[in-house]
Enzyme design. Structure first.
Site, PDB file in Angstrom:
ATOM      1  N   GLY A 239     195.582  76.499  38.835  1.00  0.00           N
ATOM      2  CA  GLY A 239     194.586  76.506  39.998  1.00  0.00           C
ATOM      3  C   GLY A 239     193.564  75.513  39.299  1.00  0.00           C
ATOM      4  O   GLY A 239     193.388  75.117  38.325  1.00  0.00           O
TER       5      GLY A 239
ATOM      6  N   CYS B 148     199.929  76.520  33.207  1.00  0.00           N
ATOM      7  CA  CYS B 148     198.592  75.982  33.414  1.00  0.00           C
ATOM      8  C   CYS B 148     197.278  76.834  33.523  1.00  0.00           C
ATOM      9  O   CYS B 148     197.079  77.625  32.437  1.00  0.00           O
ATOM     10  CB  CYS B 148     198.604  75.066  34.527  1.00  0.00           C
ATOM     11  SG  CYS B 148     197.360  73.490  34.413  1.00  0.00           S
ATOM     12  N   TYR B 149     196.652  76.783  34.740  1.00  0.00           N
ATOM     13  CA  TYR B 149     195.350  77.968  34.652  1.00  0.00           C
ATOM     14  C   TYR B 149     195.966  79.304  34.303  1.00  0.00           C
ATOM     15  O   TYR B 149     195.173  80.001  33.644  1.00  0.00           O
ATOM     16  CB  TYR B 149     194.739  77.824  36.063  1.00  0.00           C
ATOM     17  CG  TYR B 149     193.743  78.994  36.256  1.00  0.00           C
ATOM     18  CD1 TYR B 149     192.435  78.677  35.633  1.00  0.00           C
ATOM     19  CD2 TYR B 149     193.963  80.225  37.098  1.00  0.00           C
ATOM     20  CE1 TYR B 149     191.566  79.554  35.864  1.00  0.00           C
ATOM     21  CE2 TYR B 149     193.053  80.938  37.149  1.00  0.00           C
ATOM     22  CZ  TYR B 149     191.588  80.741  36.737  1.00  0.00           C
ATOM     23  OH  TYR B 149     190.840  81.714  36.967  1.00  0.00           O
TER      24      TYR B 149
ATOM     25  N   HIS C  12     203.533  72.158  33.590  1.00  0.00           N
ATOM     26  CA  HIS C  12     203.957  72.651  34.689  1.00  0.00           C
ATOM     27  C   HIS C  12     205.620  72.209  35.035  1.00  0.00           C
ATOM     28  O   HIS C  12     206.365  71.367  35.161  1.00  0.00           O
ATOM     29  CB  HIS C  12     203.866  71.574  36.121  1.00  0.00           C
ATOM     30  CG  HIS C  12     202.127  71.774  36.207  1.00  0.00           C
ATOM     31  ND1 HIS C  12     201.700  72.950  37.125  1.00  0.00           N
ATOM     32  CD2 HIS C  12     200.968  71.302  35.808  1.00  0.00           C
ATOM     33  CE1 HIS C  12     200.566  72.801  37.338  1.00  0.00           C
ATOM     34  NE2 HIS C  12     199.801  71.871  36.320  1.00  0.00           N
TER      35      HIS C  12
ATOM     36  N   GLU D 113     207.563  73.079  37.113  1.00  0.00           N
ATOM     37  CA  GLU D 113     208.185  73.236  38.483  1.00  0.00           C
ATOM     38  C   GLU D 113     207.930  71.883  38.964  1.00  0.00           C
ATOM     39  O   GLU D 113     208.778  71.409  40.111  1.00  0.00           O
ATOM     40  CB  GLU D 113     207.158  74.107  39.334  1.00  0.00           C
ATOM     41  CG  GLU D 113     205.811  73.602  39.582  1.00  0.00           C
ATOM     42  CD  GLU D 113     204.766  73.929  38.510  1.00  0.00           C
ATOM     43  OE1 GLU D 113     205.169  74.399  37.334  1.00  0.00           O
ATOM     44  OE2 GLU D 113     203.625  74.188  38.790  1.00  0.00           O
TER      45      GLU D 113
ATOM     46  N   ASP E 112     211.180  67.625  60.596  1.00  0.00           N
ATOM     47  CA  ASP E 112     210.687  69.010  60.896  1.00  0.00           C
ATOM     48  C   ASP E 112     210.603  69.339  62.172  1.00  0.00           C
ATOM     49  O   ASP E 112     210.790  70.561  62.435  1.00  0.00           O
ATOM     50  CB  ASP E 112     209.125  68.758  60.288  1.00  0.00           C
ATOM     51  CG  ASP E 112     209.072  68.421  58.946  1.00  0.00           C
ATOM     52  OD1 ASP E 112     210.075  68.292  58.362  1.00  0.00           O
ATOM     53  OD2 ASP E 112     207.709  67.710  58.489  1.00  0.00           O
TER      54      ASP E 112
ATOM     55  N   LYS F 124     209.992  69.871  52.190  1.00  0.00           N
ATOM     56  CA  LYS F 124     211.049  68.799  52.965  1.00  0.00           C
ATOM     57  C   LYS F 124     212.387  69.035  52.684  1.00  0.00           C
ATOM     58  O   LYS F 124     213.334  69.095  53.566  1.00  0.00           O
ATOM     59  CB  LYS F 124     210.677  67.516  52.689  1.00  0.00           C
ATOM     60  CG  LYS F 124     210.833  66.408  53.633  1.00  0.00           C
ATOM     61  CD  LYS F 124     210.168  66.688  54.989  1.00  0.00           C
ATOM     62  CE  LYS F 124     209.691  65.484  55.915  1.00  0.00           C
ATOM     63  NZ  LYS F 124     208.714  65.684  56.730  1.00  0.00           N
TER      64      LYS F 124
END
Ligand code: XMP
Length: 514
Positions: A59, A86-87, A173, A175, A231, A370
């Site tokens: 965050g 992280c946060y 991170h 991810e 999309d 995406k």
């Protein structure tokens, strides 16, 4: 059957949904929930899912901010594994009485972590791991009941674990793709620490989207904004599955399309037996953008005009609902959530006017990234020219002309874009690239053409590699190909005297220039 599920508590980080998505990639369901979800609510969710673990996302705040987001502290007593990122990592340390403070040096980007205890989430990892950091606060000391698992040059506690409970923190991170073994770390958490079984599939998403559109539109009629990009093409196909004849797809030719794009869309969708209306609205779009130089303003005006066109068509066909192919990154970068910073207004999100005549806007793809959309596109059988089409922003070439948009400038950038496309497609590099295009800068420069002085535009070429557009790296295109592009652009487009290549990653830049 209940899916094994990991809840991601959203503390406003840019990568929050990416965490959810990385978990789902492993065949385990994941749901994003509010940061302050109460334990009673978590127990209630247990009726739908088998909740097996919690992730506290990153965050933008500091744990010391007066309005810092805090979780319900009782989540640590649920007996569920918790992973703070992280946060979230700083938050756990702070809540349990560790020492957190501003880092001596902010860390941003790739760095090496030394793993001194490869256990739990870090099992099987190397002693040195390349990780992606982005933080201003840091954990200096862990609370007594925790062990330090890893450190970096500027961060003495880069990973920790509770001595007896399955509570972990990672300052980096896992991810994002830049953390080289991030996927392994998440897999360790999902399967080793939380003990999940992979019992969830992408087909469930398609089913859910079709059902959602049916439910939202009910017996009404809807129109869908179709641009021909992946999309909106997926959203159109999903909506057509749900609504059949009750759906009309609307393609607005605003004049900022790439070469041959309107023809491509017509050709493709007329074959698919979908009610299709094509509106040529070029005059009004150019008129409304006269004198406008601010990119955010451009997006707002374009968003508004789109809606006006849709409203007109909707009135004609009697549709009360508007369906859009908005995907997750469009929304996060538009700052739709209360706690994340706004980066740019994607025209189909916050660029919408506040007053619209539709009963509701339905966005079935709103939680997808995406490449998840691409997977869905393949599964529902869209032609490969659409599945592998590079993304193109809704406001089109209008945000690739810096400053005021005129017909002349759009024409110049369109020609340059075609040359970039042709050369990169010929080179075989296309598969590796997320996007490649030309930008018409609002700088003019001097050159020589023939034997005479020339004074003309500077065009920038952008080519990036990315997985989901949240981060991107500029592509290392061989100089020979860049040379070919530059030579062709300056010789085939008389208004251009200079070509530059953009070598900025995202962050700190964004993919588009505006
Ligand atoms: P940025 O420039 O924010 O782009 O790094 C991330 C991705 O989003 C696309 N993009 C847009 N798409 N409306 C859209 O529908 C917009 O206003 C818009 N701006 C950027 C961009 O092409 C990239 O794929």
């Amino acid at each position: 059957m209940k899916y094994d599920t990991i809840l991601v508590l959203d503390f406003g980080g840019q990568y929050c949904h990416l965490i959810g998505r990385r978990i789902r990639e492993n065949g385990v369901y994941s749901e994003i929930v509010l940061h302050d979800i109460k334990i009673e609510e978590i127990r209630l969710l247990g009726k739908k899912f088998k909740v097996k673990g919690l992730v506290l996302s990153g965050g933008p705040a500091s744990v010391f901010d007066p309005y810092a987001l805090k979780p319900d502290k009782r989540i640590f007593d649920l007996g569920l594994p918790v992973l703070g990122l992280c946060y979230g990592h700083q938050l756990i340390a702070h809540i349990f009485g560790g020492k957190v403070g501003p880092a001596k040096r902010k860390e941003f980007g790739s760095t090496y972590a030394t793993i001194n205890k490869p256990v739990g989430v870090l099992r099987g990892l190397n002693r040195k791991e390349r990780v992606w950091m982005s933080h201003s606060d840091t954990v200096f000391a862990v609370p007594p009941e925790f062990d330090v698992l890893a450190y970096t040059q500027n961060c003495p506690v880069a990973a920790f674990k509770h001595k007896t409970k399955s509570i972990y923190g990672l300052q980096w991170h896992p991810e994002v793709a830049h953390t080289v073994n991030g996927a392994k770390m998440l897999r360790n958490f999902i399967f080793e620490v939380c003990g999940c079984t992979a019992n969830w599939k992408m087909e469930n998403v398609i089913d859910r989207m079709v059902k959602e559109v049916k439910r939202e539109v009910g017996n009404g009629k809807a129109i869908i904004a179709l641009s021909g990009g992946i999309d909106s093409s997926v959203a159109t196909t999903i909506a057509a599955k749900a609504l059949g004849e009750k759906l009309t797809a609307v393609f607005v030719d605003h004049g900022f399309m790439r070469e041959n794009e309107p023809e491509f869309v017509k050709g493709t969708f007329q074959k698919l037996e979908i009610n299709l209306v094509i509106v040529n609205a070029q005059e009004i779009f150019f008129e409304r953008l006269k004198g406008v130089t601010d990119p955010e303003m451009k997006r707002k005006i374009i968003g508004e005009e789109f809606i006006r066109v849709f409203e007109e068509v909707a009135e004609k066909v009697g549709a009360e609902y508007l369906i859009q192919g908005t995907i997750y990154p469009d929304r996060i970068e538009s700052g739709f959530r209360r706690f994340s910073d706004k980066i740019k207004t994607h025209h189909n999100v916050a660029g919408l006017p506040t007053k619209i005549k539709f009963k509701k806007i339905v966005e079935p793809l709103r939680d997808l990234y995406k490449d998840e959309v691409r997977k869905v596109a393949q599964m529902i059988g869209l032609p490969k020219e659409i599945v592998f089409r590079q993304p193109f922003p809704g406001p089109g070439l209008a945000v690739r002309v810096m400053g005021e948009v005129t017909r002349e400038k759009v024409e110049i950038v369109r020609k340059a874009d075609r040359i970039v496309g042709e050369e990169l497609e010929k080179s075989g590099l296309k598969e590796r690239l997320w996007q490649y295009f030309a930008v018409l800068t609002n700088t003019k420069a001097t050159g020589v053409k023939g034997d005479a002085r020339a004074y003309g535009y500077v065009v920038a070429i952008r080519a990036v590699e990315s997985r989901e557009a949240m981060t991107a790296s500029f592509a290392r295109i061989p100089h020979k190909i860049l040379e070919k592009i530059s030579t062709r652009i300056t010789s085939e487009i008389p208004e251009i005297v200079r070509v530059v290549y953009d070598i900025t990653h995202k962050p700190p830049a964004t993919i588009e220039w505006e």
